[in-house]
Write an enzyme that holds these catalytic residues in place. Structure first.
Site, PDB file in Angstrom:
ATOM      1  N   ASP A 118      -0.126   5.300  -4.486  1.00 43.31           N
ATOM      2  CA  ASP A 118       0.520   4.290  -5.330  1.00 43.31           C
ATOM      3  C   ASP A 118       1.127   4.902  -6.598  1.00 43.31           C
ATOM      4  O   ASP A 118       1.915   4.245  -7.284  1.00 43.31           O
ATOM      5  CB  ASP A 118      -0.492   3.216  -5.746  1.00 43.31           C
ATOM      6  CG  ASP A 118      -0.805   2.256  -4.613  1.00 43.31           C
ATOM      7  OD1 ASP A 118      -0.052   2.239  -3.626  1.00 43.31           O
ATOM      8  OD2 ASP A 118      -1.805   1.520  -4.707  1.00 43.31           O
ATOM      9  N   HIS A 163      -4.170   6.395   2.310  1.00 45.32           N
ATOM     10  CA  HIS A 163      -3.609   5.559   1.255  1.00 45.32           C
ATOM     11  C   HIS A 163      -4.081   6.053  -0.112  1.00 45.32           C
ATOM     12  O   HIS A 163      -3.291   6.132  -1.055  1.00 45.32           O
ATOM     13  CB  HIS A 163      -4.001   4.097   1.463  1.00 45.32           C
ATOM     14  CG  HIS A 163      -3.235   3.158   0.585  1.00 45.32           C
ATOM     15  ND1 HIS A 163      -1.878   2.971   0.707  1.00 45.32           N
ATOM     16  CD2 HIS A 163      -3.632   2.368  -0.457  1.00 45.32           C
ATOM     17  CE1 HIS A 163      -1.458   2.115  -0.203  1.00 45.32           C
ATOM     18  NE2 HIS A 163      -2.502   1.726  -0.922  1.00 45.32           N
ATOM     19  N   LYS A 164      -5.340   6.363  -0.216  1.00 42.65           N
ATOM     20  CA  LYS A 164      -5.894   6.943  -1.441  1.00 42.65           C
ATOM     21  C   LYS A 164      -7.087   7.800  -1.051  1.00 42.65           C
ATOM     22  O   LYS A 164      -7.659   7.648   0.035  1.00 42.65           O
ATOM     23  CB  LYS A 164      -6.360   5.855  -2.429  1.00 42.65           C
ATOM     24  CG  LYS A 164      -5.291   4.908  -2.925  1.00 42.65           C
ATOM     25  CD  LYS A 164      -5.869   3.862  -3.874  1.00 42.65           C
ATOM     26  CE  LYS A 164      -4.805   2.843  -4.280  1.00 42.65           C
ATOM     27  NZ  LYS A 164      -5.358   1.796  -5.195  1.00 42.65           N
ATOM     28  N   TYR A 167      -9.823   5.674  -0.205  1.00 48.90           N
ATOM     29  CA  TYR A 167      -9.656   4.935   1.040  1.00 48.90           C
ATOM     30  C   TYR A 167      -9.469   5.937   2.177  1.00 48.90           C
ATOM     31  O   TYR A 167      -8.371   6.101   2.703  1.00 48.90           O
ATOM     32  CB  TYR A 167      -8.449   3.995   0.962  1.00 48.90           C
ATOM     33  CG  TYR A 167      -8.575   2.902  -0.077  1.00 48.90           C
ATOM     34  CD1 TYR A 167      -9.683   2.069  -0.088  1.00 48.90           C
ATOM     35  CD2 TYR A 167      -7.582   2.711  -1.030  1.00 48.90           C
ATOM     36  CE1 TYR A 167      -9.802   1.065  -1.040  1.00 48.90           C
ATOM     37  CE2 TYR A 167      -7.697   1.712  -1.977  1.00 48.90           C
ATOM     38  CZ  TYR A 167      -8.809   0.895  -1.984  1.00 48.90           C
ATOM     39  OH  TYR A 167      -8.928  -0.098  -2.927  1.00 48.90           O
ATOM     40  N   ASP A 174       1.727  -0.548   2.928  1.00 53.47           N
ATOM     41  CA  ASP A 174       2.187  -0.382   1.551  1.00 53.47           C
ATOM     42  C   ASP A 174       2.509   1.081   1.257  1.00 53.47           C
ATOM     43  O   ASP A 174       3.477   1.406   0.572  1.00 53.47           O
ATOM     44  CB  ASP A 174       1.116  -0.828   0.545  1.00 53.47           C
ATOM     45  CG  ASP A 174       0.333  -2.050   0.955  1.00 53.47           C
ATOM     46  OD1 ASP A 174       0.193  -2.317   2.165  1.00 53.47           O
ATOM     47  OD2 ASP A 174      -0.192  -2.731   0.060  1.00 53.47           O
ATOM     48  N   ILE A 246       4.222  -5.972   5.214  1.00 48.51           N
ATOM     49  CA  ILE A 246       5.308  -5.734   6.180  1.00 48.51           C
ATOM     50  C   ILE A 246       6.622  -5.516   5.430  1.00 48.51           C
ATOM     51  O   ILE A 246       7.447  -4.687   5.820  1.00 48.51           O
ATOM     52  CB  ILE A 246       5.411  -6.907   7.164  1.00 48.51           C
ATOM     53  CG1 ILE A 246       4.081  -7.117   7.892  1.00 48.51           C
ATOM     54  CG2 ILE A 246       6.533  -6.654   8.175  1.00 48.51           C
ATOM     55  CD1 ILE A 246       4.009  -8.398   8.708  1.00 48.51           C
TER      56      ILE A 246
END
Length: 859
Positions: A118, A163-164, A167, A174, A246
């Site tokens: 992110d 993702h991270k 995670y 995303d 999505i």
């Protein structure tokens, strides 16, 4: 159904308007939604957000963070500024991100060791600044730090980004938006072509593991180990579909495709994913409102709600995919317009203070751990997605809404079908776009306006052109005989026709060539008018079987660049102009002409469209012969060029699009065809590529190169088709040539050459020289990629390849197939190059040696 009926059916107001800020040239009128065009709605929300936020996105102000949410809004503002020309948007968006970057390139509030994908999106704003030509070392170091994170980012066993760090083993939809478009653009700016495959694989992996064929939707996340409580034991997928997730995936795909080279093998598969995503989105579009539910396939379930950020993302994705040619307009246009109208109707309520707000944005949603209350598990259940706060004006919604308006505006103001170049299969579509202008059957002989043979007819030609233009168009006819003239300025709908037996000879008299706005060797300035000039005109032509004689000789124009005399008169002015371009001196102050020695080009349509040059013979040019600049829809056919002075290039289209050059003979003192797009810093300022060329049936005799890309190529050159040409002369140096360096920069790509017969050339059939002039001594990495030669025959070239790169530059994906090269006398030169692939190629040296320790077979 008529257009008007269709708009009424969709509930859209049908007031037509034109917003002058959309583009430099007027587009078709855009349809208004609730009293404003889509671009105006984007500007309204952008203005409101900038006023509301003030400096709160900047470091040191409020709770500003280096994070994807402000990053997507900042990027949207930058894109809005680029499309409208309003610098305030660019400055606001860039400042919001750049305030986190110290002078030495450190990013405050960013920890690479968190391996949080992110944290990558704000870097897209810095990449956008670098792509606009800003030379900011801090920005460069910052995006390189983000790239370094992704280089070591933890991955699944198949290579998908976690993702991270917190995670593990998980890919989220995303995350594709967070990382893929950044990497794809970074690859081009910093010349790391290996990244493109990584980007493509991320998109393919997400599809492989999260697509649900039954619904046409994509599950929010996937856990490779199936260890998470939310993960399905069999598939590893989360239990629900989330519209915004999505939407992030769709935006990731269309934005990544902006930067992936057309030769990338995975593109067909990626476009297929995009088509399936689009079909799923349309299938679950709410029929009443036109927008999408928080959980898209459970619209009727109590508690579900219409959500604005995911809806805006779907509209943006679909509209951009149509605009880029990945999706057919006729299939998706109605859904796009219904969706955009629904955004305004459902989420942009009228405000008493006149400002614009975006409502119903899901503040955030994820998987694993708990919500902010520390109790509610983020378990992917329907209850969880309905429990997250719903807010107004969250940047995860406002950013996509601004972007959606930009793309819907493009959709409504573009009538031509987008062209997607993938190779020779794209040739017919490109050819269909190029149409020669036609003219009314009216003739205006120059003799009717006082012209006399063997005399100065400058005024008569100007009067005839004005009369023809005012009458609505036709031919200005130069009849048989010798006619003397100064500079000629063409006007719209005028065909300057040089009849058989006519010679139009240009007088060497500086006073006959007034100052005009022009481009000289890739740098804008004011200089002597080209011999035939047009500025911002359309439907213009130069035709006939007569001769255009530039009158240049060693005692006239060519004397200005006589290298046998010192000093060369042109050199001081050439150097001065280049310094002006590098130091951003205002173009209005770059004045040459009388008292200076920059030779004019012969024929130059500048910012024109619908151009035809046909049949004429051109001799004795002061400098470049045919030099269209920033023009489009150009046809050059059956022209004969024979001019051997200094810098006497035959045809140099610069920053032009949709160009056909056919059945033309080139016998020149420099390059036969040299495609260009601006020089150095001034080229980056203008930043318009040359693209979509067809060169066929031409004969190249003397010259430095048959078809050349560069050296003024800073804006990029792409999509060049060359076929059925003959290139042969003892004084022709190369057949296909690329010349560039690290001061010019620029990407030269998608060059397709087939069925070309090469006789004698002096250096090589293919030359790629990235050490031209300044060579590696610069900050702008040149790239040459996706060059395909097929069915090439050569009978007397010293070598097949002469390729010189340098560390960091890109020469990659060079393919030669089904070709024969005979009479080779010298060793190929290949220096600092990537993939060069031969397939069914025969190279026969002039004297073929026997292999050592081998017995040659008997005949």
């Amino acid at each position: 159904m008529s257009n008007l009926s269709r708009w009424l059916f969709l509930g859209i107001a049908t007031v037509l308007s034109f917003n002058a800020s959309v583009a430099a040239s007027p587009p078709p009128a855009a349809i208004k939604f609730n009293g404003a065009t889509p671009l105006e709605w984007s500007q309204r929300l952008a203005d409101a957000e900038m006023k509301r936020l003030g400096g709160s996105l900047e470091r040191g102000q409020g709770k500003a963070r280096w994070d994807y949410a402000p990053g997507v809004l900042a990027l949207a503002l930058v894109r809005l500024g680029e499309i409208t020309g309003h610098e305030a948007y660019i400055q606001f968006g860039t400042r919001a991100v750049a305030s986190h970057v110290t002078a030495d390139g450190m990013i405050q509030g960013y920890k690479a060791a968190d391996y949080n994908i992110d944290n990558i999106p704000p870097g897209k704003v810095l990449l956008a600044a670098l792509a606009r030509g800003e030379t900011n070392l801090a920005y460069t170091k910052a995006v390189q730090a983000l790239r370094a994170q992704l280089a070591t980012h933890p991955r699944t066993s198949e290579g998908g980004f976690w993702h991270k760090q917190r995670y593990p083993h998980q890919m989220w939809l995303d995350g594709l938006y967070m990382g893929a478009p950044f990497l794809a653009q970074y690859a081009g700016i910093f010349s790391e072509p290996a990244i493109y495959r990584d980007v493509a694989q991320q998109i393919l992996l997400m599809d492989r593991h999260s697509y649900d064929a039954a619904t046409g939707l994509f599950w929010h996340a996937w856990d490779e180990t199936r260890a998470q409580s939310w993960a399905d034991p069999q598939t590893g997928c989360s239990p629900n579909f989330w519209s915004r997730a999505i939407g992030w995936y769709g935006m990731a795909i269309v934005d990544s495709l902006d930067y992936l080279p057309v030769s990338q093998p995975e593109i067909d598969s990626i476009v297929n994913i995009l088509q399936r995503l689009a079909d799923g989105a349309v299938r679950w579009q709410d029929p009443g409102s036109g927008v999408w539910w928080q959980i898209p396939n459970l619209g009727t379930r109590p508690g579900n709600y219409l959500e604005s950020s995911g809806s805006a993302m779907f509209v943006y994705t679909l509209a951009k995919a149509v605009n880029k040619g990945y999706l057919p307009r006729e299939k998706y246009e109605a859904a796009i317009l219904k969706g955009y109208a629904g955004l305004l109707r459902s989420f942009v309520p009228p405000q008493q203070d006149g400002t614009t707000r975006l409502t119903s944005v899901c503040q955030g949603a994820g998987l694993g751990y708990t919500m902010a209350d520390g109790k509610t598990p983020r378990d992917g259940s329907f209850h969880y997605y309905m429990s997250e706060p719903v807010v107004d004006n969250d940047p995860k919604g406002t950013g996509p809404f601004i972007l959606a308006g930009i793309e819907v505006q493009k959709l409504l103001t573009t009538t031509s079908r987008p062209l997607v170049i993938r190779g020779w299969d794209s040739l017919s579509a490109l050819l269909a776009r190029i149409k020669a202008p036609v003219f009314p059957a009216r003739d205006f002989p120059i003799t009717d306006f006082g012209a006399r043979a063997n005399a100065d007819v400058t005024a008569a030609i100007a009067t005839a052109i004005a009369a023809c233009h005012e009458a609505g168009g036709g031919r200005v006819v130069v009849p048989p005989g010798l006619w003397l003239t100064g500079a000629i300025t063409l006007k719209s709908n005028v065909n300057l026709h040089i009849g058989a037996g006519a010679t139009l000879r240009f007088i060497f008299d500086e006073t006959k060539y007034p100052l005009v706005f022009t481009r000289w060797e890739g740098v804008e300035c004011y200089n002597f008018s080209p011999l035939i000039y047009a500025f911002e005109q359309e439907n213009i032509a130069i035709t006939g079987l007569g001769t255009l004689d530039g009158g240049a000789a060693a005692s006239t124009w060519w004397a200005w660049h006589d290298k046998k005399k010192s000093p060369v008169r042109q050199k001081a002015d050439r150097d001065a102009l280049n310094v002006m371009g590098e130091t951003n001196i205002r173009v209005a102050e770059r004045i040459f002409g009388p008292g200076h020695f920059l030779r004019p080009n012969f024929i130059q349509p500048y910012r024109c469209k619908n151009i035809l040059i046909e049949g004429v013979t051109i001799i004795r040019s002061p400098m470049w012969e045919l030099h269209p600049v920033l023009s489009r829809n150009i046809t050059i056919r059956d022209v004969k060029i024979n001019s051997h002075g200094p810098n006497n290039d035959g045809c140099d289209p610069e920053s032009c699009a949709d160009v056909l050059i056919e059945n033309t003979i080139f016998d020149t003192g420099d390059d036969c065809i040299a495609i260009k797009s601006g020089r150095n810093n001034d080229g980056r300022r203008v930043n318009v590529p040359s693209e979509n060329f067809i060169i066929r049936g031409c004969v190249m005799k003397d010259g430095h190169g048959g078809v050349v890309l560069g050296s003024e190529c800073t804006g990029g050159i792409r999509n060049i088709f060359i076929e059925n040409c003959t290139m042969d002369s003892p004084k022709l140096d190369r057949a296909l040539r690329f010349k560039n360096n690290a001061v010019r920069g620029g990407v030269l790509e998608n060059v397709f050459m087939r069925n070309v017969q090469v006789g004698h050339v002096g250096e090589a059939v293919l030359t790629i020289d990235l050490l031209y002039e300044e060579g590696a001594q610069g900050a702008f990495i040149p790239s040459v990629r996706n060059v395909q030669l097929d069915h090439i025959t050569s009978s007397a070239s010293p070598r097949v390849l002469y390729i010189r790169g340098f560390a960091g530059a890109v020469i990659d994906d060079i393919r030669i197939s089904n070709s024969q090269f005979s009479g080779v006398t010298a060793t190929d030169v290949v220096q600092q190059a990537g993939a060069i692939i031969f397939n069914q190629v025969t190279i026969t040296p002039a004297r073929a040696p026997d292999s050592l320790h081998t017995v040659t077979a008997k005949p």
